[in-house]
Design a protein around this motif. Structure first.
Motif, PDB file in Angstrom:
ATOM      1  N   ARG A 263     -11.942 -45.502 -35.827  1.00 22.22           N
ATOM      2  CA  ARG A 263     -11.772 -44.157 -35.189  1.00 22.22           C
ATOM      3  C   ARG A 263     -10.436 -43.772 -36.377  1.00 22.22           C
ATOM      4  O   ARG A 263     -11.056 -42.526 -36.191  1.00 22.22           O
ATOM      5  N   ASN A 264      -9.263 -44.194 -35.995  1.00 22.87           N
ATOM      6  CA  ASN A 264      -8.237 -43.167 -36.556  1.00 22.87           C
ATOM      7  C   ASN A 264      -7.337 -43.806 -37.070  1.00 22.87           C
ATOM      8  O   ASN A 264      -6.749 -43.573 -37.201  1.00 22.87           O
ATOM      9  N   GLU A 282      -2.821 -46.880 -35.996  1.00 28.01           N
ATOM     10  CA  GLU A 282      -3.082 -47.032 -34.064  1.00 28.01           C
ATOM     11  C   GLU A 282      -2.095 -48.381 -33.849  1.00 28.01           C
ATOM     12  O   GLU A 282      -2.419 -48.596 -32.220  1.00 28.01           O
ATOM     13  N   GLY A 317       2.273 -43.829 -24.826  1.00 27.83           N
ATOM     14  CA  GLY A 317       1.120 -43.343 -23.880  1.00 27.83           C
ATOM     15  C   GLY A 317       1.838 -43.282 -22.961  1.00 27.83           C
ATOM     16  O   GLY A 317       1.392 -43.429 -22.212  1.00 27.83           O
TER      17      GLY A 317
ATOM     18  N   PRO B 311      -8.753 -38.126 -28.888  1.00 28.66           N
ATOM     19  CA  PRO B 311     -10.184 -38.794 -28.723  1.00 28.66           C
ATOM     20  C   PRO B 311      -9.589 -40.089 -29.472  1.00 28.66           C
ATOM     21  O   PRO B 311      -8.083 -41.086 -29.594  1.00 28.66           O
ATOM     22  N   THR B 312     -10.345 -41.210 -29.039  1.00 28.66           N
ATOM     23  CA  THR B 312     -10.308 -42.404 -28.817  1.00 28.66           C
ATOM     24  C   THR B 312      -9.623 -42.805 -31.377  1.00 28.66           C
ATOM     25  O   THR B 312      -9.607 -41.957 -31.912  1.00 28.66           O
ATOM     26  N   GLY B 313      -8.682 -43.853 -30.551  1.00 28.46           N
ATOM     27  CA  GLY B 313      -8.474 -43.885 -31.893  1.00 28.46           C
ATOM     28  C   GLY B 313      -6.653 -43.411 -31.559  1.00 28.46           C
ATOM     29  O   GLY B 313      -6.137 -43.742 -33.502  1.00 28.46           O
ATOM     30  N   HIS B 314      -6.806 -42.355 -31.296  1.00 24.46           N
ATOM     31  CA  HIS B 314      -5.526 -41.454 -31.289  1.00 24.46           C
ATOM     32  C   HIS B 314      -4.690 -41.986 -30.742  1.00 24.46           C
ATOM     33  O   HIS B 314      -4.685 -41.755 -29.557  1.00 24.46           O
ATOM     34  N   PRO B 315      -3.259 -43.002 -30.494  1.00 24.71           N
ATOM     35  CA  PRO B 315      -2.685 -43.291 -29.620  1.00 24.71           C
ATOM     36  C   PRO B 315      -1.877 -42.459 -28.504  1.00 24.71           C
ATOM     37  O   PRO B 315      -1.662 -41.224 -29.722  1.00 24.71           O
ATOM     38  N   GLU B 316      -1.882 -42.633 -27.428  1.00 26.77           N
ATOM     39  CA  GLU B 316      -0.854 -41.385 -26.711  1.00 26.77           C
ATOM     40  C   GLU B 316       0.272 -41.308 -27.617  1.00 26.77           C
ATOM     41  O   GLU B 316       0.598 -39.851 -26.679  1.00 26.77           O
TER      42      GLU B 316
END
Lengths: 378, 378, 378, 378
Positions: A263-264, A282, A317, B311-316
């Motif tokens: 994903r990233n 991640e 997060g 977006p997914t893969g980006h931790p908050e």
């Protein structure tokens, strides 16, 4: 009493980032979360209606809403602008920065800097002449554990660096979604809009920056193989490079936007003669450090003072989760249709009932323990 | 043109959370990040000097700075308060909430609700009478993947729930740090200050709430064993419970603040007849879902619309990293001693040079690939 | 020349473990892999045909194939038996062990020891009188990292033990597979065949043994809640216990055969005043050790001498992969239809071509590097 | 009664692998574990005393112990040899294989095949003429999940392959241990003994084989950069390659024996247009499979029939743990000083007492549950 440490918030303008733009919203959230800036003016679109609509939604007064960034730059003193966020399409980064720098306004600019070399020397000269700050938002370099890694290497914890390996993998371009109308994919895969950089420009630059940033090594030369396995793309969507560094270290970089399952997935490994570090975006709150004695240690953000603003074990997060509660509260307040006592059953948001239940839980637990570990009704 | 969707920010007051307080700063950051609130008034301390100092640092005008929360509640209309954040010591939560609710001000209250039952019925009555929102900040219930888990269970994805297992482990009280002057440890381990709840009150309540919140099951009775293995503590710092739920499911809860190697290890496993879910707070962006066919699937935040704002893969924590860049920029702007062209070499913050280097990287990569994969100097 | 260290293999018999039996085959593989035993006799079934068929397949000469274990025990001297493996249904463990112990034959017995207390005192007496070794195969206690954990605790690395937490979770009984004809499920869920122990007897005993074995603490009392959520089972398939240890430590045990997503998830956490250990059976080669200073260290099997027979980083399944190659070779030899030069293309097994390809790889790599990093054809 | 499926063990000889040799012992353990071979003859050293001593320790009768492999090959019929394991230093692999192949003896040969091309064509011709099996022990290709991955790709589960990425990292050569007398390091870093292949020959070949083996793609050309960062080594200890495959796929390979923190970190990622696979040797029992829909699935060995010989969730090290118990039993039997009833307290090996304790555990659990979840003494 003397007030110590007080600092008025800086007055921030924004160019770009109107309705529907992703990165503009991220910049605004980051500016708010930092606590250091007030967004006071914006040029969110060159279309007057869209500019006004965006300004209103963002909460910018109509008099500080512009449709031409040059007008906004000219008004910089009147607005009292300290800084401007540049979140336009890439080809406008340099002219916008130039216009504000000329007025002595500090610049926070999204990456990449530009698609062509036009105007960069002039910008550099202006920054020097006006003594203006220019910050490029290489976000990944601001994670606390990345900064810690960089400092550890500067301080010699790994000894002489031997190798640097970096990967940045995504999968969102693994199919030809540009043909199905995905806007983000369309401009990125069209060299006339996104430049010919492809994945190298979009994410490879992040990986490359991180490699040099953390390792402290200067890459002297590279050898690259690019690929475009999906559809008939005119730009690369996957590239692998061999790297040579000034101190003799070797390395490699792989960036891809077509690797399924990623994903990233930005990962970094730096190996020196005395130790090695590895990090993955991640799970950004941890760093694994190996030494020559076979010991691998998991370091977590927050173990040392200054590593982020939350205690260790709280992923950042946590702020976002907390902010969600505030958004929930705002939503309830604005709807005003909450029956406060029913929220636990019906809704997702904790209210007074949830608090009462928590108190009962504590009571039941202590009662059970005190009476010899018996069952207690809740 | 009609403005659509515009919503003025809500005017927020805060009681508690002055200089040095941890959770007050988190509430303020969350309120800012949400984009829904302006903090306009505060009663940060009952000591006038400290209250004023805190207000100034936070950026609250002196006229909206109070030393008695009752005065501030009385001024609610004058201030135009929509809501108040209550981040005082626990014993004040209920009276403060009561004072503001009486004035029709919505309440966002830190947990736990209270240490005693005094005033709770009256508060409940007031909330109903004044139709006031009351939100208790059970932060963990606001993670996007926790809400997703809850919805999956509500929609029957797991079938009938058979068991619920929750752990919340920390290690910061593993030694008698209260004897070494740690303030947070002092009041928590002193029943006269923190109540007799100990670890059960401090973190067990979070775990218990999460167990009911996600599983959708009501705990009917519990059986508990508490322990205080460290020093001579008068409150528990470790507790294990067996749980029985209304639908016949069984479960257990373990909370501990003395388990070495655990920082904030809140984990949840819910098992039904058709599937099972597991989640861990330290990697909050993922959820593992198992079915009866032996398949385990990793679900990541952002795969479905509405799961968080990144977006997914980006931790908050991505927001926090981004905010760090804004803080860096503010710091540079305020110091005004940056030589803009030297930042890459000397400092941690990317400037124009970093942007130029990224452009060179793209050029070198494309040149190498086009010329048959040869070495290109950077 | 003097031969040093030579030890003839011990002569082993087996009772139980005929065709189709799982654990008997595991015992035989383990005995072979150990290099210390030759299997020379067996009583694989009380059905003469099946006994003979099994013996033949296993490679036991017909004269050492028995249908009554008592006959085999009586012939122990004639066979020259050193030891016997008892892999019968549980209710036969004790009488079989007794018969062989009486003859001075050492006993290796599968767990659990028995379903009832009958004969155990007599067996104990016989073991002492005949000075016979009795080993119960608590397999999990033989993993190198479990033994290392135990030794670390014995040596005081964790200080006084405060808590012991163990889980053993499986999901193969999560549906009523006994009603669909699954034999393993049938006898285990029928108290008349498998005893009333259910999951507690089947896997809880392993978990309990491991808890005491590693922690070195004696469990003084327990409090249990059992459940049978699946179908109408007459035995438990899930149980949770609170534990109290002699030194004041507390703990808990959860065993379940109905927890979806868990295959053989045996995990252990032991926490002391100076450190904590955690281990998971599905990644048996590693041990995580935490201390009071916030450091967590990953220890891997093989870092210290004597931790298993393979270098660190080689999971012990490496032996099994290697054995698979020998099985492959045997299969090829027995079929004799290999065209040796075609194996790389067609089959799964490396032959001469694979070796040649590896040599070309080395040549191509060195040539490319020596000629300035150019492309070299393979 | 007809015996079905009986297969006599194959008679195996071994050349090389005497006292102190690592890989010879692994071959013997693998041959034993496979259950398909009896080791009956050996040429363990060219030094008569060492050859005899090794044979005795291994349990080979003196008449089947050789000091010249050519004599052993000549006696192949007399010995009744089916196959020979070649575990000599690399330069002898081909001549030894040739000698036995000439006699029609099947060959199992350790990798790499050879250091030079001498004799390989002749060997190939002999293998064909005598129809002799030749198996090269590329161990990693025999892990069940690797074979599963290969089959999935052959069957089209990933669609057309786009990229293949493989790494094999170790750290045992990260310091100049060859100067400190480490024998394994000495010959590997001396080109006159280990060849000039360095890390590429030692481990790169494994990685390269795995890349082609699993992906099913033929590498057409490679471009390599080698490095020797440690000390003054005459061979490479780190190498990175770019790969091009016949179907247009791209890839890369990194092998290193100087990367701190890596023990035996062989990892593979294969990405196709429909899916991607990733595998890591240190957790060999699992395979992660991603598809184009954003789903990632964890597959575990044993979920499907035929994936290894143990149930899912049992890492194959389970066999080794079990074998350890047999070794423990042998050790006790040989020392004969066990007091059987005291083993639980004193030693590491479970005996009758452990079995009794397990039975008490079951009783206590059921009693506690039946009596309403009360404490029961053990």
């Amino acid at each position: 009493m003397e007030l110590q440490g007080y600092q008025r918030p800086l007055r921030l303008g924004m160019v770009g980032g109107g309705q529907g733009a992703f990165i503009g919203a991220v910049h605004r959230a980051a500016a708010r979360l930092s606590g250091d800036f007030d967004l006071v003016a914006g040029c969110f679109s060159s279309n007057p209606d869209r500019a006004r609509q965006s300004a209103a939604l963002i909460g910018i007064a109509p008099e500080w809403c512009y449709v031409d960034y040059r007008d906004m730059a000219r008004d910089a003193v009147k607005i009292g602008l300290d800084a401007v966020s540049v979140v336009t399409p890439n080809f406008l980064h340099v002219p916008v920065a130039q216009a504000f720098a000329e007025q002595g306004v500090h610049v926070i600019c999204d990456k990449p800097l530009a698609a062509t070399w036009d105007g960069i020397d002039a910008l550099q000269a202006t920054l020097r002449r006006r003594n203006v700050v220019f910050v490029l938002t290489h976000t990944y370099s601001a994670y606390p554990m990345i900064r810690k890694a960089r400092r550890m290497i500067v301080e010699g914890a790994l000894g002489r660096i031997r190798s640097v390996t970096v990967e940045y993998l995504q999968d969102w371009l693994a199919t030809s979604i540009e043909d199905a109308g995905n806007k983000q994919a369309e401009w990125r895969t069209d060299p006339s809009k996104g430049g010919r950089g492809g994945a190298v420009g979009d994410i490879g630059t992040h990986a490359f920056h991180l490699a040099e940033y953390v390792s402290g090594q200067h890459c002297e030369s590279l050898l690259a193989m690019t690929a475009s396995p999906v559809g008939n793309r005119a730009v690369n969507d996957d590239a692998r490079m061999l790297l040579k560094f000034a101190n003799g270290a070797t390395g490699s970089l792989w960036c891809s936007q077509v690797t399924l399952g990623a994903r990233n997935a930005l990962t970094l490994r730096v190996c020196g003669e005395k130790g090695a570090l590895s990090w993955a975006q991640e799970t950004p709150n941890q760093l694994v450090v190996a030494d020559t004695g076979g010991c691998e240690r998991l370091m977590r953000r927050g173990e040392q003072p200054g590593e982020g603003s939350l205690p260790t074990g709280h992923p950042e997060g946590f702020y976002e989760a907390f902010a969600q509660l505030y958004r929930d509260a705002a939503s309830l307040i604005r709807s005003e249709d909450l029956t406060p006592s029913s929220e636990t059953e019906a809704g997702e948001i904790s209210g007074l009932d949830a608090g009462v239940r928590g108190m009962r839980f504590i009571d039941a637990t202590l009662t059970s323990a005190e009476k010899g570990n018996i069952w207690v009704e809740m």
